[in-house]
Motif scaffolding. Structure first.
Motif, PDB file in Angstrom:
ATOM      1  N   PRO A  58       0.820  -1.209   0.000  1.00 61.51           N
ATOM      2  CA  PRO A  58       0.000   0.000   0.000  1.00 61.51           C
ATOM      3  C   PRO A  58       0.857   1.263   0.000  1.00 61.51           C
ATOM      4  O   PRO A  58       2.002   1.260   0.454  1.00 61.51           O
ATOM      5  N   GLY A  59       0.279   2.337  -0.529  1.00 62.19           N
ATOM      6  CA  GLY A  59       0.981   3.613  -0.552  1.00 62.19           C
ATOM      7  C   GLY A  59       1.182   4.112  -1.963  1.00 62.19           C
ATOM      8  O   GLY A  59       1.321   3.331  -2.914  1.00 62.19           O
ATOM      9  N   ARG A  60       1.247   5.425  -2.085  1.00 59.22           N
ATOM     10  CA  ARG A  60       1.413   6.048  -3.402  1.00 59.22           C
ATOM     11  C   ARG A  60       2.871   6.292  -3.747  1.00 59.22           C
ATOM     12  O   ARG A  60       3.271   6.212  -4.901  1.00 59.22           O
ATOM     13  N   THR A  61       3.663   6.615  -2.747  1.00 64.22           N
ATOM     14  CA  THR A  61       5.062   6.969  -2.989  1.00 64.22           C
ATOM     15  C   THR A  61       5.965   5.809  -2.591  1.00 64.22           C
ATOM     16  O   THR A  61       5.572   4.927  -1.809  1.00 64.22           O
ATOM     17  N   PRO A  62       7.216   5.791  -3.102  1.00 60.28           N
ATOM     18  CA  PRO A  62       8.151   4.755  -2.656  1.00 60.28           C
ATOM     19  C   PRO A  62       8.335   4.730  -1.143  1.00 60.28           C
ATOM     20  O   PRO A  62       8.444   3.657  -0.541  1.00 60.28           O
ATOM     21  N   ALA A  63       8.354   5.905  -0.515  1.00 61.64           N
ATOM     22  CA  ALA A  63       8.516   5.950   0.937  1.00 61.64           C
ATOM     23  C   ALA A  63       7.339   5.278   1.636  1.00 61.64           C
ATOM     24  O   ALA A  63       7.516   4.565   2.636  1.00 61.64           O
ATOM     25  N   ASP A  64       6.111   5.501   1.116  1.00 59.28           N
ATOM     26  CA  ASP A  64       4.931   4.856   1.696  1.00 59.28           C
ATOM     27  C   ASP A  64       5.033   3.343   1.583  1.00 59.28           C
ATOM     28  O   ASP A  64       4.717   2.601   2.530  1.00 59.28           O
ATOM     29  N   LYS A  65       5.456   2.865   0.416  1.00 57.68           N
ATOM     30  CA  LYS A  65       5.550   1.428   0.201  1.00 57.68           C
ATOM     31  C   LYS A  65       6.633   0.808   1.084  1.00 57.68           C
ATOM     32  O   LYS A  65       6.438  -0.268   1.669  1.00 57.68           O
ATOM     33  N   LEU A  66       7.783   1.471   1.183  1.00 53.84           N
ATOM     34  CA  LEU A  66       8.859   0.952   2.023  1.00 53.84           C
ATOM     35  C   LEU A  66       8.409   0.827   3.474  1.00 53.84           C
ATOM     36  O   LEU A  66       8.772  -0.128   4.165  1.00 53.84           O
ATOM     37  N   ALA A  67       7.629   1.809   3.940  1.00 59.35           N
ATOM     38  CA  ALA A  67       7.156   1.781   5.326  1.00 59.35           C
ATOM     39  C   ALA A  67       6.134   0.680   5.559  1.00 59.35           C
ATOM     40  O   ALA A  67       5.983   0.192   6.686  1.00 59.35           O
ATOM     41  N   ALA A  68       5.433   0.260   4.497  1.00 60.29           N
ATOM     42  CA  ALA A  68       4.365  -0.726   4.650  1.00 60.29           C
ATOM     43  C   ALA A  68       4.840  -2.161   4.474  1.00 60.29           C
ATOM     44  O   ALA A  68       4.148  -3.095   4.882  1.00 60.29           O
ATOM     45  N   LEU A  69       6.008  -2.351   3.864  1.00 61.72           N
ATOM     46  CA  LEU A  69       6.493  -3.700   3.595  1.00 61.72           C
ATOM     47  C   LEU A  69       6.929  -4.392   4.891  1.00 61.72           C
ATOM     48  O   LEU A  69       7.450  -3.745   5.795  1.00 61.72           O
ATOM     49  N   PRO A  70       6.729  -5.713   4.999  1.00 60.54           N
ATOM     50  CA  PRO A  70       7.171  -6.429   6.206  1.00 60.54           C
ATOM     51  C   PRO A  70       8.683  -6.297   6.388  1.00 60.54           C
ATOM     52  O   PRO A  70       9.451  -6.580   5.460  1.00 60.54           O
TER      53      PRO A  70
END
Length: 434
Positions: free
Chosen positions: A389-401
Motif C-alpha cells: 500500500p501507498g502512493r510513494t516509494p517511501a509509503d511502500k517501504l514503510a508498509a512492507l514487512p
C-alpha cells in the motif's frame, strides 16, 4: 600485456550464473524450509560444507560451534573472507510460501518454539555459496585465497566471537578483506552502501529485581518486585534523553518484563530484558553505566536489601565498514549493475556481530587493519512492490514487512541472482588479477 579490468573479469565469471542458479535456489529453499535456531545449525552447516567440498574448497566444520570454513587457495595474492550466517529466529512464519517453515524446536526454557528464516540468512548463505562456485570455476581469472565462512549464532551476537576465539584467523589466516551483505525490504535487483556507522553497536542486559513475596491482601508486609521493576522501566526509558549527547543516535528499549504466576500472590522477584543501541561506543558505555546506576537506585528505594542482578548477555560494536574498501566495492557494483541500481543506505539502529571480523574484534583475534565491507541487498520482488500500500516509494517501504517479521519473504527469483553477482563483484575487486 594488458590485464583485464575488474569489470571485465566480473562479466566473464557471471557468464556461468545461469548454470548455477537452479542449485543455488534449491539450496536457499531447502535452508528456508528447514531453519535452525542459533547454536543448533547442524543441518544448515552440513549443507554448506557439502556444497563447498564439491567445489574444491578445503572444508573445516565445527569452528566455534557449528561454524563452517571453506578455503580455496589459488596462488599468491590477497586473502578474502566471505561471511554468511547459518541461524534462524524463533518466529512463526506467516508468508504463505509453498516452502514456508513449519519447524518447531526447543527454545529458551525447553519449550518448543516456531522457527523461521525471518532475516534473510537463507538467502545470504545461498548467495555466498553461489559466488563461491562461480569463483571456483573461474580460477583462471583471479589469484589469492578465498575463504567462505558460514557463521552460527549471529542472531544472539555470539557466533562471530565464538569462531574467532576458536582460532579462525590463526588457523585459516588473517584476511586482507572481509565481505558480507544483508537483505532489506527495498526493491530486489538493487544494492545499497552507507558511509560511517551503517549499524549500531548494542548491549543486551538481563536484570533480576528481588523482592519479598507474600499475600496480595497485605502488601505492607511485602516488597513488591513488580512495582520496583515497573518504576525501573519508566526510569530506564528516560535515560537516552538525559544521559547521551543529543547528536548521538541511541535507543534503549525494555523488551521483556516477567513476574509472578498468580494475581493474589506477590512474587519474590521480577525479571527484565533490555537492549541499548548507539552508533558511538562512548554513548554505549555511558548508557550501560546509567542502566546499572538506575536499576540499583530503584531497588534501593524499594527498601529491599538484596541488590539486583544485572547480567550483560550480549554485545556488538558499531558496524563501520572501511571507507576505502567500501568505495572500491561500490564502484565495482556500479560498473556491474549501473549507478541507478546502487543506492545510498542511511544509518540504522539494527545491530550485528560482523564488526568483530574487523578491527572491532582486535582484542579477540589480535590483528589490526582488517578492512570490512558490508552492503544491503534488496529483497522485494515486483509483485510485492506493486501490492504494497501507498502512493510513494517511501509509503511502500514503510508498509512492507521488515526483517524479523513473520511475513518477511525475500523474492528469491530476483534477489538471489543479484546477491550472487554482488558478492562475485566484491570478491574479485579484493582478490588479485591474473
Amino acid at each position: 600485456m594488458t590485464l583485464p579490468s575488474t569489470a571485465d573479469r566480473v562479466r566473464e565469471v557471471l557468464l556461468g550464473l545461469d548454470d548455477i542458479m537452479l542449485a543455488a535456489t534449491t539450496l536457499c529453499l531447502a535452508v528456508h524450509a528447514d531453519p535452525e535456531l542459533s547454536g543448533e545449525e547442524e543441518h544448515t552447516a552440513s549443507r554448506l560444507a557439502a556444497w563447498l567440498t564439491a567445489d574444491g574448497f578445503r572444508v573445516t566444520p565445527g569452528v566455534g560451534g557449528h561454524g563452517v570454513v571453506g578455503v580455496l587457495r589459488n596462488g599468491e595474492g590477497p586473502r578474502v573472507l566471505v561471511r554468511a550466517e547459518l541461524d534462524a529466529l524463533p518466529v512463526e512464519e506467516r508468508t504463505g510460501l509453498p516452502y514456508a517453515s513449519t519447524v518447531r524446536a526447543p527454545g529458551p526454557g525447553g519449550r518448543d518454539v516456531p522457527v523461521m528464516h525471518a532475516c534473510g540468512h537463507d538467502l545470504h548463505l545461498a548467495a555466498a555459496a553461489g559466488a563461491a562456485r562461480l569463483l571456483a570455476r573461474a580460477a583462471h581469472l583471479w589469484r589469492g585465497t578465498l575463504v567462505v565462512v558460514g557463521q552460527p549464532a549471529e542472531e544472539t551476537l555470539q557466533g562471530a566471537r565464538a569462531m574467532l576465539e576458536d582460532g579462525l584467523y590463526d588457523r585459516f589466516g588473517r584476511p586482507d578483506a572481509v565481505l558480507a551483505q544483508h537483505t532489506a525490504p527495498f526493491p530486489a535487483g538493487m544494492v545499497a552502501h552507507g558511509t560511517g556507522a551503517l549499524m549500531a553497536g548494542s548491549l543486551s542486559f538481563d536484570v533480576v529485581v528481588h523482592g519479598r513475596g507474600g499475600h496480595a491482601a497485605t502488601p505492607h508486609l511485602t516488597v513488591n518486585p513488580v512495582a520496583t521493576a515497573a518504576a525501573a522501566v519508566g526510569a530506564l526509558h528516560g535515560l537516552v534523553a538525559t544521559q547521551t549527547d543529543p547528536a548521538d543516535r541511541a535507543v534503549l528499549t525494555v523488551c521483556r518484563l516477567h513476574a509472578g504466576d498468580s494475581s493474589n500472590v506477590v512474587p519474590d522477584r521480577a525479571t527484565l530484558g533490555l537492549t541499548v543501541r548507539a552508533h558511538a561506543q562512548t554513548a554505549l558505555d555511558s548508557l550501560a553505566e546509567a542502566v546499572r546506576r538506575t536499576v540499583h537506585a530503584e531497588c534501593a528505594a524499594s527498601g529491599r536489601v538484596d541488590p539486583p542482578e544485572i547480567t550483560l548477555v550480549s554485545r556488538s560494536a558499531p558496524n563501520v565498514p572501511d571507507p576505502s574498501a567500501t568505495a572500491a566495492v561500490r564502484e565495482a557494483h556500479q560498473a556491474l549493475f549501473g549507478a541507478q541500481r546502487v543506492a545510498s543506505w542511511p544509518p540504522s539502529m539494527a545491530t550485528e556481530d560482523f564488526p568483530l571480523f574487523g578491527d572491532a574484534g582486535r582484542e579477540i583475534h589480535g590483528f589490526a587493519g582488517i578492512p570490512t565491507v558490508y552492503w544491503m541487498l534488496g529483497s522485494v520482488g515486483p509483485r510485492q512492490w506493486r501490492a504494497a500500500p501507498g502512493r510513494t516509494p517511501a509509503d511502500k517501504l514503510a508498509a512492507l514487512p521488515p526483517n524479523h517479521s513473520p511475513e518477511f519473504a525475500p523474492d528469491v527469483r530476483s534477489a538471489l541472482p543479484t546477491g550472487v553477482a554482488a558478492m562475485v563483484a566484491a570478491a574479485l575487486d579484493r582478490l588479485g588479477s591474473r
